[in-house]
Design a protein around this motif. Structure first.
Motif, PDB file in Angstrom:
ATOM      1  N   CYS A 269     -29.253   7.939 -33.769  1.00  0.00           N
ATOM      2  CA  CYS A 269     -27.948   8.433 -34.191  1.00  0.00           C
ATOM      3  C   CYS A 269     -27.968   9.835 -33.549  1.00  0.00           C
ATOM      4  O   CYS A 269     -26.908  10.476 -34.115  1.00  0.00           O
ATOM      5  CB  CYS A 269     -28.009   8.437 -35.642  1.00  0.00           C
ATOM      6  SG  CYS A 269     -29.733   8.909 -36.550  1.00  0.00           S
TER       7      CYS A 269
ATOM      8  N   SER B 278     -22.584  10.316 -38.324  1.00  0.00           N
ATOM      9  CA  SER B 278     -23.131  11.607 -38.392  1.00  0.00           C
ATOM     10  C   SER B 278     -22.941  12.074 -36.766  1.00  0.00           C
ATOM     11  O   SER B 278     -22.839  13.254 -36.395  1.00  0.00           O
ATOM     12  CB  SER B 278     -24.475  11.492 -38.639  1.00  0.00           C
ATOM     13  OG  SER B 278     -25.421  10.904 -37.874  1.00  0.00           O
TER      14      SER B 278
ATOM     15  N   CYS C 137     -32.977  11.939 -41.547  1.00  0.00           N
ATOM     16  CA  CYS C 137     -31.600  11.194 -41.455  1.00  0.00           C
ATOM     17  C   CYS C 137     -30.848  12.613 -41.333  1.00  0.00           C
ATOM     18  O   CYS C 137     -30.638  13.242 -42.319  1.00  0.00           O
ATOM     19  CB  CYS C 137     -31.362  10.697 -42.770  1.00  0.00           C
ATOM     20  SG  CYS C 137     -29.762  10.038 -42.959  1.00  0.00           S
TER      21      CYS C 137
ATOM     22  N   HIS D  69     -31.867  11.470 -37.322  1.00  0.00           N
ATOM     23  CA  HIS D  69     -33.302  11.372 -36.577  1.00  0.00           C
ATOM     24  C   HIS D  69     -33.449  12.922 -36.421  1.00  0.00           C
ATOM     25  O   HIS D  69     -32.907  13.661 -35.855  1.00  0.00           O
ATOM     26  CB  HIS D  69     -33.061  10.677 -35.409  1.00  0.00           C
ATOM     27  CG  HIS D  69     -33.320   9.305 -35.547  1.00  0.00           C
ATOM     28  ND1 HIS D  69     -32.941   8.415 -34.327  1.00  0.00           N
ATOM     29  CD2 HIS D  69     -33.703   8.303 -36.524  1.00  0.00           C
ATOM     30  CE1 HIS D  69     -33.401   7.270 -34.786  1.00  0.00           C
ATOM     31  NE2 HIS D  69     -33.791   7.154 -35.969  1.00  0.00           N
TER      32      HIS D  69
HETATM   33 FE1  F3S Z   1     -29.258   8.109 -38.598  1.00  0.00          FE
HETATM   34 FE2  F3S Z   1     -29.807   6.447 -40.321  1.00  0.00          FE
HETATM   35 FE3  F3S Z   1     -29.305   8.594 -41.182  1.00  0.00          FE
HETATM   36  S1  F3S Z   1     -28.847   5.996 -38.433  1.00  0.00           S
HETATM   37  S2  F3S Z   1     -27.718   9.308 -39.711  1.00  0.00           S
HETATM   38  S3  F3S Z   1     -31.176   8.141 -39.771  1.00  0.00           S
HETATM   39  S4  F3S Z   1     -28.563   6.695 -42.089  1.00  0.00           S
END
Ligand code: F3S
Length: 386
Positions: A116, A136, A285, A287
């Protein structure tokens, strides 16, 4: 919508059924949003990659497609680390299905970066038209880079990847990128990345799908990433501006007169930090960047985790951060690539999960069926080690 001759031929099926279908998706979108024409794109980022989220129906749909991406296109995180899935406790049945999803995307010419944060891998520049779908990544590319993308769904991003174009509407048009709301933050003091995630969690609920313009904060890159990711999850924010920081706010003059102004106080943000017991900790999140992996390694140096501590990043960033990863894993924590705490079933058995991300804080309750606690990176490490 005006189509070039070649696009009409594609729409008539001259270049195969898959391309016809993909063009049909783009034309339908263009009609709904009254686009006048299509524009070429520099890259695509395609979500809908985890078998946990797309299921058997999605897999069978992908298997039936037959074409190749016309522009560089990367895949969103999938449901497991493609090399270490056994260690994650992923069942062989799930792994088999996930491998089929990955193979289907590979056949379509989508790069298997499974992240991501594709902006750490490919060069995307201010003003580039792109077609990205992970929310994101959309917020980051529009806001922090100044590239231009709508918040695509998985199928429309895949269609744009295969056709190499997207309808010209929404955030591709400069006039549509003006702020729709001012958020005045009491940002005094220094704040860590989780604070920006918590701010985004609050701001996203206020903003919905409007474009917020922040005053009173001076976030750095990873903090902007956290802010945008959280707003994309608690709201539907695809673009935000931070006064004097984000590129559009420095290039264009915005008239803020007449816009609603929402104040956010420090205590509202602080109230989200609750001291509840957790049985696992998850970081990454979106990554982790190389800097974030470095910070985790420094905090874990010489320590041992007592609770499961998961760290998620892309395979490419992991490959360039070997030393940090060795330090992190020496503590007993695990660093996984290709996947994350939300799209993998690996965290579905925990009752309560601590995160340092406003986006994960939003999604963990529904996607992992667990209580979520937000804390600073330092607190996450301390809790994992105690
Ligand atoms: Fe990426 Fe998973 Fe967060 S896709 S933005 S790590 S929910």
């Amino acid at each position: 919508m005006e189509l070039e001759r070649e696009d009409e031929l594609v729409l008539n099926g001259e270049f195969g059924e898959t391309r016809r279908m993909m063009m049909e998706i783009l034309v339908a979108l263009g009609k709904v949003f009254e686009a006048e024409r299509m524009i070429p794109i520099r890259s695509a980022q395609v979500s809908g990659a985890s078998y946990k989220t797309i299921g058997e129906y999605g897999l069978q749909w992908l298997k039936g497609l037959d074409a190749r991406a016309a522009v560089p296109a990367v895949l969103n995180p999938v449901g497991m680390d493609r090399e270490r899935w056994r260690e994650m406790g992923i069942s062989p049945e799930f792994a088999k299905k996930q491998a089929e999803v990955v193979a289907a995307y590979e056949r379509l010419g989508i790069h298997l970066d499974c992240t991501c944060t594709p902006y750490y891998l490919t060069i995307t520049q201010f003003g580039d038209h792109i077609s990205w779908s992970e929310s994101s990544a959309v917020a980051y590319s529009n806001s922090v880079i100044g590239a231009r993308t709508n918040r695509e769904g998985g199928p429309s991003a895949l269609a744009a990847a295969i056709i190499g174009k997207t309808p010209y509407y929404g955030l591709h048009i400069v006039a549509n990128r003006k702020p729709g709301l001012v958020i005045d933050v009491d940002g005094a003091g220094t704040h860590d990345t989780s604070w920006y995630g918590a701010l985004g969690y609050i701001a996203g609920k206020e903003a919905g799908n409007k474009i917020p313009y922040f005053r009173g904060i001076r976030p750095e890159r990873d903090q902007l990433k956290a802010l945008g990711a959280a707003m994309a999850a608690s709201g539907a924010v695809a673009l935000f501006h931070v006064e004097g920081i984000t590129p559009d706010s420095r290039v264009f003059h915005y008239d803020l007169n007449g816009l609603d102004t929402i104040p956010v106080e420090q205590n509202e943000i602080g109230d989200l930090y609750k001291d509840i017991p957790v049985d696992a900790v998850a970081i990454g999140c979106p990554h982790c960047s190389p800097d974030e992996l470095g910070a985790i390694a420094r905090l874990l140096e010489g320590k041992h985790v007592k609770k499961p501590l998961y760290v998620f990043t892309s395979r490419a960033v992991a490959g360039n951060s070997r030393g940090c990863i060795e330090t992190i894993e020496r503590s007993g924590a695990r660093v996984y690539a290709d996947t994350c705490m939300v799209v993998s079933p690996c965290m579905d058995s925990y009752q309560s999960i601590m995160v340092n991300s406003g986006k994960a804080f939003t999604y963990v309750p529904n996607m992992c069926n667990a209580e979520a606690r937000i804390g600073t990176l330092e607190d996450c490490i301390n809790v994992a080690c105690s």
